[in-house]
Design a protein around this motif. Sequence first.
Motif: not given
Length: 628
Positions: A85-93
């Motif tokens: 749900v957040e850009v940073l979380e998605e980039a860290c996936r």
Amino acid sequence: MTLYYYCVLAVSNLVKSYGEHVIFDNVTFTIGPQERVGLVGRNGSGKTTLFRLLLGEEQYDSGTITMPRYYTIGHLSQHVDFSRVEVLEEACRDLKQDEDGRDITYKVKAILLGLGFSEHDFHRNPLELSGGFQIRLNLARVLAGQPNLLLLDEPTNYLDIVSVRWLTRFLCDWRNELILITHDRAFMDGVTTHTMGIHRGNIRKVPGPTNKLYEQIVLEEEVYEKTRVHEERRRRELEEFINRFRAQATRARAVQSRIRSLQKKERLEKLDKPRNLDFEFPYAPFHGKWLLEAHDISFSFGVNQPPLISGLSMAVGKKDHIGIIGKNGKGKTTLLNLLAGELQPLEGSITLHENLKAAYFGQTNIERLDPGNTVLEEVLSANGQLSPNVVRNICGAMLFEGGAALKKVGVLSGGEKSRVLLAKLLTTPVNLLLLDEPTNHLDMESVDSLIDAMEAFPGAVLIATHSEMVLHAMATRLVVFDGDRPWFFEGTYQDFLERIGWKDEENTPKPAQLPKEQKTKAERKDLRRLRAEMISNRSRVLNPLQERIRELEAQIISLEEQLREDNMTLLRASQQGAGRSIAALSISIHESRKRVESLFEELEKLSVEFHVKSQEFETMFKELEQKV
């Protein structure tokens, strides 16, 4: 002859076809440790198909693709599939979690900032981003995951010039393997260690930039053509002998010998020369000083929106070549739309000379093409007064020859649609070209042709582009979108970099600049000492191996050059019937080949030893880094 060394990816005798259309015919190549390979080839040659085969998204007809166990492949996807749900979380996936539980998101933050995200964007929902920034987020995620092999297909298409410069530096430090597809030759040459080309259904790879590969292809095809001409002449001589003496019983044995010789000879087919775009922008003479003048123009897309352009004044001379540069979303396209008359300034004025004749290549103009039209009909719609022959010639210049001109626009690729737009610009003489990212969907050869056409155009050119290669080639003045408002720079792009530079590059942190856990002074001193000792040991062990490998490669290259020269000399000696020279050259060639094989054997052993020891030191450094 190919250098044989330890490889992490090996493709052998690969065959792939779609029906009767053969894409790859017994293709073989390898990717070695830490090689960054630029993959080149014309549109439709199979570059993206090769990526899909490596990813297992398509099946090949025969052959093998081998790689080490647990070898990971990451690629830049053009499809959006977000699960956070957040850009940073998605980039860290895809980020590998640290065993000690430390915060390792600093690396991802650095990547996001380098690709043009702000810290405010870190907590936005990825679905709120524009399409271009969603692709950037996919790119950030795959870079952060640090796969063993990184596959990038046109990564710069959705980046601005500042992000492209950051990505160049990032990929130059990439420690794993990389295969890169891009239309931007300068970007590729600035990043890669090797170039691999798809040409006539085969693949060849050379160390060095793109020009090294193209020079080799030209040389090989010149040798092939000379050999073909010689073989054809020899074939005609044999046929003439057979026809002349077939009826003479005393020559029957000689005739039969030549018939057998003729049957054994494989006929070399004449190579078709690939066609490049070959065109010039038609020029409408202009005798004034200024084509157009803008006075204090301002523009925004709403009352409550900040102005994209504020108080800009500029004049375009009849021979100006002006580059419009800056980050995406800052107003470059808006400025071109204003100058083209598709938007009106909220303040200020734009004065057009009465003899101005402009042509506009806009990013969104592709969407205006009628998918139901044929290429021929679409080009004719730009100027209905042209004769069918003239339109056919324009289509041919854009590589739509014969039946290709009757293809529907709706079935064309992005690159083909870009060529249709360029074709429409050729239907009417103009003295001002307004071009918005015209290189995005073109292949390297088409980009080179476009640069040639712009440089040869006697009129003025305004081009918005993120390609530094294009800017270095043709821009003599700049409109710069960097800061609060656009401003004019008198000078080339190189002048701009040397005298001003990009503000964002000063503020964009590199991964190493972001904070890590604090260590005591004594701990930091011990770690620095250990690292210094390891670096010293690595140099002591690896440098002699590396030096010997370089010596061997240099000797092999030198011998292969000599072999090529000797073979050409042997060919000439054979044509002249010089018996002594033929004998001496045959011995020399045989000895050189034996020497090359011997050098190859030594090189292979040293390469394996070098790789094993390098991996050992790499593992030790990684373990030390975890303690830092």
